[in-house]
Design a protein around this motif. Structure first.
Motif, PDB file in Angstrom:
ATOM      1  N   SER A 148      40.950  33.370  49.240  1.00 56.65           N
ATOM      2  CA  SER A 148      40.515  32.086  48.687  1.00 56.65           C
ATOM      3  C   SER A 148      40.624  32.088  47.159  1.00 56.65           C
ATOM      4  O   SER A 148      41.084  31.117  46.550  1.00 56.65           O
ATOM      5  CB  SER A 148      39.073  31.785  49.104  1.00 56.65           C
ATOM      6  OG  SER A 148      38.965  31.682  50.504  1.00 56.65           O
ATOM      7  N   ILE A 149      40.221  33.191  46.539  1.00 62.03           N
ATOM      8  CA  ILE A 149      40.285  33.293  45.084  1.00 62.03           C
ATOM      9  C   ILE A 149      41.730  33.337  44.599  1.00 62.03           C
ATOM     10  O   ILE A 149      42.118  32.600  43.673  1.00 62.03           O
ATOM     11  CB  ILE A 149      39.521  34.539  44.599  1.00 62.03           C
ATOM     12  CG1 ILE A 149      38.035  34.419  44.928  1.00 62.03           C
ATOM     13  CG2 ILE A 149      39.718  34.736  43.099  1.00 62.03           C
ATOM     14  CD1 ILE A 149      37.326  33.290  44.252  1.00 62.03           C
ATOM     15  N   SER A 152      43.527  29.950  44.997  1.00 62.98           N
ATOM     16  CA  SER A 152      43.045  28.938  44.050  1.00 62.98           C
ATOM     17  C   SER A 152      43.543  29.216  42.638  1.00 62.98           C
ATOM     18  O   SER A 152      43.983  28.294  41.933  1.00 62.98           O
ATOM     19  CB  SER A 152      41.513  28.904  44.072  1.00 62.98           C
ATOM     20  OG  SER A 152      41.035  28.597  45.363  1.00 62.98           O
ATOM     21  N   VAL A 153      43.483  30.470  42.213  1.00 65.18           N
ATOM     22  CA  VAL A 153      43.942  30.810  40.869  1.00 65.18           C
ATOM     23  C   VAL A 153      45.458  30.597  40.746  1.00 65.18           C
ATOM     24  O   VAL A 153      45.947  30.157  39.699  1.00 65.18           O
ATOM     25  CB  VAL A 153      43.570  32.267  40.530  1.00 65.18           C
ATOM     26  CG1 VAL A 153      44.186  32.691  39.200  1.00 65.18           C
ATOM     27  CG2 VAL A 153      42.057  32.422  40.477  1.00 65.18           C
ATOM     28  N   VAL A 156      46.023  27.008  40.092  1.00 61.83           N
ATOM     29  CA  VAL A 156      45.685  26.709  38.703  1.00 61.83           C
ATOM     30  C   VAL A 156      46.823  27.127  37.778  1.00 61.83           C
ATOM     31  O   VAL A 156      47.199  26.386  36.859  1.00 61.83           O
ATOM     32  CB  VAL A 156      44.364  27.425  38.301  1.00 61.83           C
ATOM     33  CG1 VAL A 156      44.116  27.294  36.803  1.00 61.83           C
ATOM     34  CG2 VAL A 156      43.188  26.857  39.075  1.00 61.83           C
ATOM     35  N   SER A 171      38.984  31.631  35.385  1.00 61.59           N
ATOM     36  CA  SER A 171      39.132  30.555  36.384  1.00 61.59           C
ATOM     37  C   SER A 171      38.772  31.076  37.768  1.00 61.59           C
ATOM     38  O   SER A 171      38.097  30.395  38.548  1.00 61.59           O
ATOM     39  CB  SER A 171      40.573  30.035  36.378  1.00 61.59           C
ATOM     40  OG  SER A 171      40.888  29.448  35.145  1.00 61.59           O
ATOM     41  N   GLY A 172      39.208  32.298  38.073  1.00 63.94           N
ATOM     42  CA  GLY A 172      38.852  32.903  39.357  1.00 63.94           C
ATOM     43  C   GLY A 172      37.354  33.111  39.499  1.00 63.94           C
ATOM     44  O   GLY A 172      36.785  32.883  40.575  1.00 63.94           O
ATOM     45  N   GLN A 174      35.042  31.326  38.039  1.00 65.24           N
ATOM     46  CA  GLN A 174      34.432  30.014  38.225  1.00 65.24           C
ATOM     47  C   GLN A 174      34.611  29.517  39.653  1.00 65.24           C
ATOM     48  O   GLN A 174      33.682  28.940  40.241  1.00 65.24           O
ATOM     49  CB  GLN A 174      35.053  29.009  37.243  1.00 65.24           C
ATOM     50  CG  GLN A 174      34.374  27.647  37.218  1.00 65.24           C
ATOM     51  CD  GLN A 174      32.923  27.722  36.800  1.00 65.24           C
ATOM     52  OE1 GLN A 174      32.571  28.485  35.897  1.00 65.24           O
ATOM     53  NE2 GLN A 174      32.073  26.943  37.453  1.00 65.24           N
ATOM     54  N   ILE A 175      35.779  29.753  40.216  1.00 67.20           N
ATOM     55  CA  ILE A 175      36.020  29.379  41.613  1.00 67.20           C
ATOM     56  C   ILE A 175      35.111  30.179  42.531  1.00 67.20           C
ATOM     57  O   ILE A 175      34.558  29.658  43.507  1.00 67.20           O
ATOM     58  CB  ILE A 175      37.504  29.599  41.973  1.00 67.20           C
ATOM     59  CG1 ILE A 175      38.386  28.651  41.165  1.00 67.20           C
ATOM     60  CG2 ILE A 175      37.735  29.392  43.469  1.00 67.20           C
ATOM     61  CD1 ILE A 175      39.853  29.003  41.221  1.00 67.20           C
ATOM     62  N   GLU A 178      31.712  28.836  43.005  1.00 73.50           N
ATOM     63  CA  GLU A 178      31.638  27.654  43.867  1.00 73.50           C
ATOM     64  C   GLU A 178      31.611  28.012  45.350  1.00 73.50           C
ATOM     65  O   GLU A 178      30.993  27.306  46.155  1.00 73.50           O
ATOM     66  CB  GLU A 178      32.830  26.726  43.588  1.00 73.50           C
ATOM     67  CG  GLU A 178      32.929  26.239  42.161  1.00 73.50           C
ATOM     68  CD  GLU A 178      31.784  25.329  41.771  1.00 73.50           C
ATOM     69  OE1 GLU A 178      31.220  24.666  42.671  1.00 73.50           O
ATOM     70  OE2 GLU A 178      31.439  25.293  40.569  1.00 73.50           O
ATOM     71  N   SER A 240      40.198  38.028  41.207  1.00 76.16           N
ATOM     72  CA  SER A 240      40.559  37.284  39.993  1.00 76.16           C
ATOM     73  C   SER A 240      41.391  38.145  39.054  1.00 76.16           C
ATOM     74  O   SER A 240      42.403  37.689  38.488  1.00 76.16           O
ATOM     75  CB  SER A 240      39.285  36.798  39.286  1.00 76.16           C
ATOM     76  OG  SER A 240      38.504  35.984  40.128  1.00 76.16           O
TER      77      SER A 240
END
Length: 264
Positions: A148-149, A152-153, A156, A171-172, A174-175, A178, A240
């Motif tokens: 998932s990380i 998502s990164v 981005v 960014s990782g 911060q994700i 969440e 991340s």
């Protein structure tokens, strides 16, 4: 009934996932085969830790790379999961060994079918088995969080190509903030859901709080849940860092290749 439920699951996977659903079914079948082989090898007297590490690597490879393809996201997630599980191996081994929580717990040991129908002298190190159970129980959550990380990164980075490695790493994180709450809740409710009957039995049997808190059966279940949460938390920075490094390294290699082609 189990066959009917499994058939419904497979039909829904194919209906919702399509071709990817079929790949998921094949990956699931492969993971079940790996676990079955691991059980056979454990029963044959082979080292539980070695078998578990090998099985974990194969399951991670099937779940991440064979199911989702060989790319930057899956390779970074695989590396992050390997790092987290290696760190947890020593922590889990130390806790299990110090607590002596391997083998049958109090509830299982006093069941009549264990006493009369099963041979408990299996010549297997139950402390090592307990370590293996914790590792394999946390592996699924770690793989899910790591992928998932990294996914998502990666998205981005695709939409914001000017971000540095440090910015991608943050960014990782911060994700991860969440998604980590829902992941921990999933682990918590999975434990509570399967333990409701046990808690009802303890309430009926009028066990004291001191007995429950110091019991092996509570420690075994809670340890798996807590180690799963710790593993997911560790997977966020590890994934991340890995995906940020992989993305920028890939871009640097691509730029070097383009520069070499122009010089030629």
């Amino acid at each position: 009934m189990i066959g009917i439920l499994a058939l419904i699951l497979f039909i829904l996977i194919l209906a919702v996932g399509g071709d990817r659903g079929a790949v998921s079914i094949m990956a699931l079948t492969g993971n079940i085969a790996v676990l079955s082989l691991a059980v056979v090898l454990l029963a044959g007297g082979h080292s539980p830790l070695v078998i578990t590490l090998l099985a974990g690597c194969v399951i991670s490879y099937i779940t991440l790379i064979k199911q989702n393809g060989k790319n930057v996201k899956t390779k970074a997630a695989f590396l992050a999961a390997a790092i987290v599980m290696l760190v947890l191996l020593f922590a889990i081994y130390g806790v299990i060994w110090d607590s002596k929580s391997g083998g049958l717990n109090e509830i299982q040991a006093m069941q009549e079918d264990v006493m009369y129908y099963y041979n408990v002298d299996v010549h297997i190190n139950m402390l090592h088995i307990a370590v293996c159970i914790c590792l394999l129980s946390t592996l699924g959550a770690v793989l899910d969080t790591a992928l998932s990380i990294t996914s998502s990164v990666y998205e981005v980075a695709v939409h914001k190509k000017d971000l540095s490695r440090r910015e991608l790493y943050h960014s990782g994180l911060q994700i991860g903030k969440e998604i980590i709450g829902t992941t921990i809740n999933t682990l918590l409710f999975a434990y509570l859901g399967e333990s409701m009957l046990l808690f009802a039995y303890l309430k009926t049997g009028k066990f004291t709080i001191e007995t429950i808190v110091n019991s092996k059966f509570l420690f075994q279940d809670v340890a798996v849940m807590l180690f799963g949460g710790i593993a997911c938390l560790l997977a966020v920075p590890a994934a991340s860092l890995c995906i940020a490094h992989f993305i920028r390294s890939k871009e640097r290699i691509s730029l070097a290749g383009e520069k070499q082609n122009k010089n030629q």
